[in-house]
Design an enzyme around this catalytic site. Sequence first.
Site, mmCIF file in Angstrom:
data_model
loop_
_atom_site.group_PDB
_atom_site.id
_atom_site.type_symbol
_atom_site.label_atom_id
_atom_site.label_comp_id
_atom_site.label_asym_id
_atom_site.label_seq_id
_atom_site.Cartn_x
_atom_site.Cartn_y
_atom_site.Cartn_z
ATOM 1 N N GLU A 1 -9.722 -1.008 11.708
ATOM 2 C CA GLU A 1 -10.435 -1.899 10.769
ATOM 3 C C GLU A 1 -10.292 -3.377 11.128
ATOM 4 O O GLU A 1 -11.169 -4.180 10.829
ATOM 5 C CB GLU A 1 -9.940 -1.672 9.336
ATOM 6 N N GLU B 1 5.493 -5.088 5.777
ATOM 7 C CA GLU B 1 5.898 -6.448 6.161
ATOM 8 C C GLU B 1 5.984 -7.402 4.978
ATOM 9 O O GLU B 1 6.884 -8.245 4.919
ATOM 10 C CB GLU B 1 4.939 -7.021 7.221
ATOM 11 N N GLY C 1 0.846 -1.202 0.000
ATOM 12 C CA GLY C 1 0.000 0.000 0.000
ATOM 13 C C GLY C 1 0.873 1.241 0.000
ATOM 14 O O GLY C 1 1.927 1.259 0.623
ATOM 15 N N ARG D 1 -25.044 12.825 19.054
ATOM 16 C CA ARG D 1 -24.985 11.476 18.486
ATOM 17 C C ARG D 1 -23.805 10.680 19.053
ATOM 18 O O ARG D 1 -22.954 11.229 19.753
ATOM 19 C CB ARG D 1 -24.778 11.558 16.960
ATOM 20 N N ARG E 1 -4.567 -3.193 10.334
ATOM 21 C CA ARG E 1 -5.003 -4.566 10.080
ATOM 22 C C ARG E 1 -4.700 -5.472 11.276
ATOM 23 O O ARG E 1 -5.613 -6.064 11.848
ATOM 24 C CB ARG E 1 -4.257 -5.057 8.849
ATOM 25 N N ARG F 1 -23.852 7.262 14.055
ATOM 26 C CA ARG F 1 -23.382 7.345 12.664
ATOM 27 C C ARG F 1 -21.937 6.858 12.602
ATOM 28 O O ARG F 1 -21.283 6.716 13.627
ATOM 29 C CB ARG F 1 -23.441 8.787 12.164
ATOM 30 N N ASP G 1 0.474 1.759 9.088
ATOM 31 C CA ASP G 1 0.088 0.929 10.241
ATOM 32 C C ASP G 1 1.147 0.936 11.357
ATOM 33 O O ASP G 1 0.849 0.584 12.491
ATOM 34 C CB ASP G 1 -0.141 -0.522 9.806
HETATM 35 O O1 F6P Z 1 -0.712 -0.447 3.946
HETATM 36 C C1 F6P Z 1 -1.415 -0.993 5.021
HETATM 37 C C2 F6P Z 1 -2.887 -0.784 4.810
HETATM 38 O O2 F6P Z 1 -3.113 0.601 4.743
HETATM 39 C C3 F6P Z 1 -3.748 -1.471 5.854
HETATM 40 O O3 F6P Z 1 -4.001 -0.699 6.980
HETATM 41 C C4 F6P Z 1 -4.996 -1.767 5.066
HETATM 42 O O4 F6P Z 1 -5.691 -2.888 5.571
HETATM 43 C C5 F6P Z 1 -4.485 -2.058 3.691
HETATM 44 O O5 F6P Z 1 -3.284 -1.338 3.570
HETATM 45 C C6 F6P Z 1 -5.435 -1.699 2.570
HETATM 46 O O6 F6P Z 1 -4.825 -2.000 1.375
HETATM 47 P P1 F6P Z 1 -5.446 -1.744 -0.080
HETATM 48 O O7 F6P Z 1 -5.254 -0.306 -0.403
HETATM 49 O O8 F6P Z 1 -4.647 -2.621 -0.967
HETATM 50 O O9 F6P Z 1 -6.900 -2.132 0.003
#
Ligand code: F6P
Length: 349
Positions: A223, A104, A10, A163, A172, A273, A128
């Site tokens: 997430e 990683e 990413g 709210r 992740r 929300r 992350d």
């Molecule tokens: O680079 C890490 C991350 O930002 C994670 O936090 C996330 O789950 C993932 O990349 C999302 O990746 P993509 O943009 O490939 O959906």
Amino acid sequence: MNIGILTGGGDCPGLNAVIRAVVVKATKHNHWRVTGILEGWRGLMKDGLAREILLPEVSGILGRGGTILKTSRTNPGKTPGGYDEVLSRSKKLGLDAVIAIGGEDTLGVASALQDHGLNVIGVPKTIDNDIVGTDYCFGFDTAVNTVMEAIDRVRTTTESHKRVMVVEVMGRHAGWIALQGGMAGGADEILLPERESDLNEICALIKRRHESGKDFSIVVVAEGAKVSVDGASGKQTMILQDGKLDEFGHVRLGGIGQTLSEQIEKCTGYETRMVMLGHVQRGGSPLAFDRYLCTRYGIEAVRLIERKEYGKMVCLRGNQISSIPLSEVAGRTRTVSEELFQEAALFFG
Ligand code: F6P
């Protein structure tokens, strides 16, 4: 000397700042050639995805988000003979070493390739902030600031409407963004991947807060957070996977915020929300901390090559730039400790 450079996984703010530092140090000061490998490891799995990068190309990119080299989540280890393909293409390109900028997965591939005989240097990148052996991955500080600013904005509207607002952030396997962004934004509850939270307890905390005079709440959720709910056969963890896997076998996350806000509204009765910050956290210009860190990481990556200290990742310890063997980094995740979580919890409710 001809060094390759690639960005994998990413994207995040600061990639271009590392590329610039490497190119300036290697070409202007060392008089080396720099070969840009496009689209992460895919650039060494296919022909036509590599070209020389000259000094003028990196002029003005210090503060630019994204990566001029593009990126992908290509994993050569997934293709039979993939590592050998990377090796022979590197040889064809005349590369003496490759600087791999990534998280990683990218660094895991780098470590495996080092074992296969490629000279590799790693640079830790991920919003992350979960790579072991370094106090900071670049991109994280900028992402946390984005989260803090978003919470500040969300707070005023949440307060006006009395709210509950669930703010879903990335993270992740590790909840660094949720923890630090949440603490900086004054969140009333923070949910992490490292520890299972119980929906009943989350709702009880929100109710107590509202009954004691506050009339709004902000919940920050990573997430990858685990939340247990009462199911037909006892407690079960909320399932949020959409089933799609990337080449490293990671499931695509995102969606816990929506499910959680519906559940919170149902169990507290307060209008709830949610806002998912998603890729907004990965986009845009790096802040000063990241620009400086990236520049130092880029310089050190070239210095490691000068000293032929291959198979290492540059890192930050305190405010010292250092390095660590990639073999000690690969396959491990730096997570938030219970002690740090308990500091955040002092401000909940
Ligand atoms: O680079 C890490 C991350 O930002 C994670 O936090 C996330 O789950 C993932 O990349 C999302 O990746 P993509 O943009 O490939 O959906």
